[in-house]
Design a protein around this motif. Structure first.
Motif, short mmCIF file in Angstrom:
data_model
loop_
_atom_site.label_atom_id
_atom_site.label_comp_id
_atom_site.label_asym_id
_atom_site.label_seq_id
_atom_site.Cartn_x
_atom_site.Cartn_y
_atom_site.Cartn_z
N ALA A 1 -38.23 -13.06 -0.03
CA ALA A 1 -38.50 -14.49 0.16
C ALA A 1 -37.42 -15.19 0.98
N LYS A 2 -36.17 -14.79 0.85
CA LYS A 2 -35.07 -15.49 1.54
C LYS A 2 -34.68 -14.82 2.86
N ARG A 3 -35.38 -13.76 3.22
CA ARG A 3 -35.07 -13.09 4.48
C ARG A 3 -35.82 -13.76 5.64
N TYR A 4 -35.35 -13.46 6.85
CA TYR A 4 -36.01 -13.95 8.05
C TYR A 4 -36.86 -12.82 8.65
N PRO A 5 -37.87 -13.15 9.46
CA PRO A 5 -38.75 -12.13 10.02
C PRO A 5 -38.02 -10.99 10.73
N SER A 6 -36.93 -11.29 11.41
CA SER A 6 -36.19 -10.25 12.13
C SER A 6 -35.57 -9.23 11.19
N GLN A 7 -35.48 -9.55 9.92
CA GLN A 7 -34.89 -8.65 8.93
C GLN A 7 -35.95 -7.80 8.22
N LEU A 8 -37.20 -7.90 8.68
CA LEU A 8 -38.31 -7.19 8.03
C LEU A 8 -38.86 -6.10 8.94
N SER A 9 -39.49 -5.11 8.33
CA SER A 9 -40.20 -4.08 9.10
C SER A 9 -41.53 -4.65 9.59
N GLY A 10 -42.20 -3.89 10.47
CA GLY A 10 -43.48 -4.35 10.99
C GLY A 10 -44.51 -4.54 9.89
N GLY A 11 -44.56 -3.60 8.94
CA GLY A 11 -45.52 -3.73 7.85
C GLY A 11 -45.23 -4.92 6.96
N GLN A 12 -43.94 -5.21 6.72
CA GLN A 12 -43.57 -6.38 5.91
C GLN A 12 -43.91 -7.68 6.64
N GLN A 13 -43.68 -7.71 7.95
CA GLN A 13 -44.06 -8.89 8.72
C GLN A 13 -45.57 -9.13 8.67
N GLN A 14 -46.34 -8.03 8.73
CA GLN A 14 -47.79 -8.17 8.66
C GLN A 14 -48.22 -8.75 7.32
N ARG A 15 -47.55 -8.34 6.25
CA ARG A 15 -47.87 -8.89 4.93
C ARG A 15 -47.53 -10.37 4.85
N VAL A 16 -46.45 -10.76 5.51
CA VAL A 16 -46.09 -12.18 5.52
C VAL A 16 -47.17 -12.99 6.25
N ALA A 17 -47.64 -12.47 7.38
CA ALA A 17 -48.70 -13.16 8.11
C ALA A 17 -49.96 -13.29 7.27
N LEU A 18 -50.31 -12.23 6.54
CA LEU A 18 -51.47 -12.29 5.66
C LEU A 18 -51.24 -13.26 4.50
N ALA A 19 -50.04 -13.23 3.94
CA ALA A 19 -49.72 -14.12 2.82
C ALA A 19 -49.81 -15.58 3.24
N ARG A 20 -49.37 -15.90 4.45
CA ARG A 20 -49.43 -17.28 4.95
C ARG A 20 -50.87 -17.77 4.99
N MET A 21 -51.79 -16.89 5.40
CA MET A 21 -53.20 -17.28 5.44
C MET A 21 -53.81 -17.38 4.05
N LEU A 22 -53.49 -16.40 3.19
CA LEU A 22 -54.09 -16.37 1.86
C LEU A 22 -53.57 -17.51 0.98
N ALA A 23 -52.36 -17.99 1.25
CA ALA A 23 -51.79 -19.06 0.44
C ALA A 23 -52.60 -20.33 0.52
N VAL A 24 -53.24 -20.58 1.68
CA VAL A 24 -54.04 -21.81 1.82
C VAL A 24 -55.45 -21.62 1.29
N ASN A 25 -55.71 -20.43 0.72
CA ASN A 25 -56.99 -20.12 0.09
C ASN A 25 -58.17 -20.38 1.03
N PRO A 26 -58.21 -19.68 2.18
CA PRO A 26 -59.30 -19.91 3.13
C PRO A 26 -60.62 -19.39 2.60
N LYS A 27 -61.70 -20.03 3.02
CA LYS A 27 -63.03 -19.56 2.65
C LYS A 27 -63.35 -18.25 3.36
N VAL A 28 -62.82 -18.12 4.57
CA VAL A 28 -63.07 -16.93 5.39
C VAL A 28 -61.75 -16.49 6.00
#
Length: 392
Positions: free
Chosen positions: A135-162
């Motif tokens: 949670a306290k790290r920056y994107p540059s400190q993450l692997s590609g897979g971890q960055q992808q999870r962050v991108a997915l988490a950002r979308m899922l947090a707003v609870n999109p319909k699609v």
């Protein structure tokens, strides 16, 4: 979660002679994981961007749930921010100066969600995607897979319909891609979100989607479950695009006067409009049955856990794949059989034919081939088994 309905959807770019999307009809059911699959330039990303509202349609209607979000004829267009959609791009598009936590709650801040609710939802989604410890790290400190999870988490947090995913795994290496495939399946099972996923990778589509829409040149070629797409391709394009190694193609005029032609004679006589015949590499049977046709092993290629066996019969080259270590050697002559229910036949228009009609018993033998080296052809019969094969 809503159903997505596309009706006569068209996208024509200015200055282009051909439409990028050509009158597509498609329904993505509530809670479904739909994959738009096809080669580059087939229109799959354009369709996704029209669903998202980044591109406007040139014709047709897009409906999400009960709301029409794009209709040219009715002059309706709902902007992206009002469609209740989350879009994850091929690039992760994370804010480099923000921590993981701030990236994940970015959409919630824009929606002015109260602090307590925002923190709760952010923590919940980070835990489900196993990135809470970062949670306290920056994107540059993450692997590609971890960055992808962050991108997915950002979308899922707003609870999109699609949730729309535009080739989100293409930037990952093979091991991370495999890990993220499992992650996406888990996300779909956990959140039950309607997902539309764009990919050119058939294995991603086969392992992730509940249904696949195979596209080519702006048109949908076939829609079905992964098993349906693989086992019953609607046309030669789908048959060739799906499967690795690729399907073997047999064209009657190329083997007419060969032993293979004689072997296939009972099939050909009942399919006079058959112009293209396909068999998948794993469906070829190699055994000692004298009723088969002979072929010479010309190459054995190990691929790690499986082998591709190249076979030559007459002037026809076939590929056979197996997960059992082959006992044959190069230049060895073997006997092969082709199960009728594993053959895929198409007519001149590319329409799939029902080849199982060739199993009808009691028919008279006839052949499209010349038997100049035989006085009379052998009487063929059909093997009675769960996977019948043609016999000489």
């Amino acid at each position: 979660m809503p159903t997505i309905t596309l009706s006569k959807l068209v996208k024509q770019y200015s200055g282009s002679q051909s439409a990028a999307v050509k009158g597509i009809d498609l329904t993505v059911q509530d809670g479904e994981f739909m994959c738009l699959l096809g080669p580059s330039g087939c229109g799959k990303t354009t369709m996704l961007r029209m669903i998202a509202g980044i591109e406007s349609a040139s014709g047709g209607v897009i409906q999400i749930g009960e709301q029409i979000v794009d209709s040219v004829s009715d002059a309706q267009f709902v902007p992206p921010e009002h469609r209740g959609i989350g879009l994850v791009f091929q690039s992760y598009a994370l804010w480099p100066h923000m921590t993981v936590e701030r990236n994940v709650d970015f959409g919630l801040r824009l929606q002015k969600v109260p602090t307590e609710e925002r923190q709760r939802r952010c923590q919940e989604v980070m835990e489900k995607l196993r990135i809470a410890q970062y949670a306290k790290r920056y994107p540059s400190q993450l692997s590609g897979g971890q960055q992808q999870r962050v991108a997915l988490a950002r979308m899922l947090a707003v609870n999109p319909k699609v949730l729309l995913l535009d080739e989100p795994l293409s930037n990952l290496d093979a091991s991370l891609r495999l890990e993220m495939r499992a992650e996406l399946r888990r996300i779909h099972e956990t959140f039950g979100t309607t997902i539309v996923f764009v990919s050119h990778d058939q294995w991603e589509a086969m392992t992730l989607a509940t249904r696949i829409a195979v596209m080519s040149e702006g048109e949908i070629q076939q829609v079905g479950t992964p098993d349906e797409i693989y086992a019953q391709p609607a046309n030669p394009f789908v048959a060739q695009f799906i499967g690795n190694p690729r399907i073997n193609w047999l064209e009657p005029h190329t083997f007419c006067q060969s032993e293979l032609g004689h072997y296939l004679a009972p099939l050909m006589v009942h399919q006079d409009n058959l112009v293209k015949l396909g068999v998948r590499p794993e469906s070829i049977i190699i055994n000692d049955d004298p009723n088969g046709f002979s072929a010479t092993v010309t190459n054995i290629i190990p691929t790690g856990g499986s082998w591709v066996i190249e076979l030559q019969t007459g002037n026809v080259i076939l590929s056979h794949s197996t997960q059992i270590m082959p006992r044959w050697t190069v230049n060895q002559v073997v006997r092969c059989q082709l199960p009728i229910d594993a053959l895929h036949g198409f007519d001149a228009q590319g329409t799939r034919l029902n080849l199982l009609a060739a199993q009808t018993s009691g028919y008279q033998v006839a052949s499209c081939c010349s038997y100049s080296n035989r006085e009379t052809p052998h009487q063929p019969s059909i093997a009675s088994s769960s996977s019948p094969t043609l016999q000489l």
